[in-house]
Design a protein around this motif. Structure first.
Motif, mmCIF file in Angstrom:
data_model
loop_
_atom_site.group_PDB
_atom_site.id
_atom_site.type_symbol
_atom_site.label_atom_id
_atom_site.label_comp_id
_atom_site.label_asym_id
_atom_site.label_seq_id
_atom_site.Cartn_x
_atom_site.Cartn_y
_atom_site.Cartn_z
ATOM 1 N N GLN A 40 5.139 -6.376 -4.382
ATOM 2 C CA GLN A 40 4.028 -5.794 -3.856
ATOM 3 C C GLN A 40 4.001 -4.232 -3.961
ATOM 4 O O GLN A 40 3.152 -3.502 -4.690
ATOM 5 C CB GLN A 40 3.473 -6.060 -2.562
ATOM 6 N N GLU A 43 3.832 -1.941 -7.368
ATOM 7 C CA GLU A 43 2.682 -1.957 -8.055
ATOM 8 C C GLU A 43 1.373 -1.397 -7.265
ATOM 9 O O GLU A 43 0.579 -0.564 -7.460
ATOM 10 C CB GLU A 43 2.176 -3.470 -8.296
ATOM 11 N N LEU A 44 1.326 -1.779 -5.751
ATOM 12 C CA LEU A 44 0.316 -1.199 -4.857
ATOM 13 C C LEU A 44 0.312 0.378 -4.567
ATOM 14 O O LEU A 44 -0.624 0.785 -4.424
ATOM 15 C CB LEU A 44 0.350 -2.023 -3.724
ATOM 16 N N HIS A 47 -1.477 3.068 -6.290
ATOM 17 C CA HIS A 47 -3.076 3.128 -5.551
ATOM 18 C C HIS A 47 -3.195 3.709 -4.063
ATOM 19 O O HIS A 47 -3.930 4.244 -3.851
ATOM 20 C CB HIS A 47 -4.097 1.948 -5.892
ATOM 21 N N TYR A 48 -2.086 3.316 -3.652
ATOM 22 C CA TYR A 48 -2.266 3.550 -1.940
ATOM 23 C C TYR A 48 -0.799 3.928 -1.495
ATOM 24 O O TYR A 48 0.276 3.681 -2.223
ATOM 25 C CB TYR A 48 -2.506 2.188 -1.350
ATOM 26 N N VAL A 50 1.834 2.820 0.879
ATOM 27 C CA VAL A 50 2.308 1.516 1.243
ATOM 28 C C VAL A 50 3.279 1.844 2.205
ATOM 29 O O VAL A 50 4.529 2.271 2.030
ATOM 30 C CB VAL A 50 2.599 0.913 0.128
ATOM 31 N N ASN A 253 -1.469 -9.157 -5.581
ATOM 32 C CA ASN A 253 -1.575 -7.763 -5.833
ATOM 33 C C ASN A 253 -3.142 -7.284 -6.105
ATOM 34 O O ASN A 253 -3.839 -6.427 -5.729
ATOM 35 C CB ASN A 253 -0.654 -6.954 -6.495
ATOM 36 N N HIS A 254 -3.616 -8.024 -7.006
ATOM 37 C CA HIS A 254 -5.027 -8.012 -7.503
ATOM 38 C C HIS A 254 -5.958 -8.246 -6.441
ATOM 39 O O HIS A 254 -6.899 -7.379 -6.096
ATOM 40 C CB HIS A 254 -5.319 -8.677 -8.886
ATOM 41 N N HIS A 257 -5.889 -5.453 -3.906
ATOM 42 C CA HIS A 257 -6.623 -4.051 -4.206
ATOM 43 C C HIS A 257 -7.927 -4.320 -4.484
ATOM 44 O O HIS A 257 -8.720 -3.385 -4.050
ATOM 45 C CB HIS A 257 -5.943 -4.171 -6.028
#
Length: 264
Positions: A40, A43-44, A47-48, A50, A253-254, A257
């Protein structure tokens, strides 16, 4: 990714902190630690921001002091961590027992929680109490007898399906062996019960995630929570069981998101 360490009071606490943007905090379940989110975080974090803590008593800091093992203490620790990091509010993702920690956090520290993502929540209906503890007792008996992998196999296979532990990769087996001692601490923990108190969260954005092959009682728990929160988004990932974030990481993860983007 470098692991960070701080003190919560006098207790050392380890966590990962990667990326930038809206804060997403990941709470692992039983026998796991920050490593559970292996697929996770990379990839995450694109955007964030984490944050993935290892809860009190879990690897890499097992602690000599056996006090303070409960979902209420773990929720308090996360609230304290967010405060120390000057984070006013975060999206909270909890898996299995970690979802009980996330719910306690949302109930007691609502200002710290922007939204909830709950994957196969480890909470209980009152009529499920006895069945939820018997397999844990037998797993501990096996570990006490020196049959550590047999005890871990029983625990993992009960919550994820027969043959799961045998099929897991080396890093996962190492992680749960590192955290086998936490089953001793967990044996006295009262369950987090589904009750009317959870209606307090009816205005909070919530997503429920389950696996198509997750064993009883997880599908029933997700159904009960979706009835309690009709506004909650619900996803069933297939083919996947309790560890759906490991089996289908990109799809998982999608969903995470999409959840955050929907409410940003």
């Amino acid at each position: 990714m470098p692991l960070k360490e701080i003190l919560l009071g006098q207790t050392p606490y380890a966590y990962l902190d990667e990326g930038s943007g809206p804060v997403l905090l990941l709470i692992h379940g039983s026998l796991c630690d920050y490593r559970y989110w292996k697929w996770q975080i990379p990839e995450l974090m694109q955007h964030y921001r984490v944050i993935a803590p290892s809860l009190r008593h879990y690897a890499p800091i097992p602690l000599d002091n056996k006090e303070g093992f409960s979902f209420t203490q773990h929720a308090q620790d996360i609230a304290d961590l967010l405060s120390i990091l000057n984070i006013e509010s975060a999206h909270i993702l909890g898996h299995s027992r970690g979802a009980a920690v996330a719910l306690d956090l949302a109930l007691r520290f609502p200002q710290s929680v922007s939204s909830l993502i709950l994957a196969d929540p480890g909470v209980r209906n009152p009529n499920q109490l006895q069945e939820s503890v018997e397999f844990k007792k037998e797993a501990l008996r096996l570990i006490d007898a020196g049959e550590i992998d047999a005890g871990l196999t029983l625990f993992i296979d009960t919550v994820s399906g027969e043959g799961t532990f045998k099929r897991m990769v080396r890093w996962f087996k190492e992680m749960v062996r590192d955290n086998a001692h936490t089953l001793y601490l967990q044996r006295y923990e009262p369950p987090f019960l589904i009750n009317e108190q959870l209606l307090q969260l009816s205005q909070l954005p919530i997503t429920l995630i389950g696996g198509s092959d997750s064993p009883h009682p997880f599908p029933e728990i997700n159904t009960a929570l979706s009835q309690l929160w009709p506004h909650a988004q619900r996803h069933i990932m297939t083919p996947a069981s309790h560890g759906m974030n490991l089996a289908l990481p990109h799809e998982f993860n999608h969903i995470v998101h999409e959840h955050i983007q929907r409410i940003q």
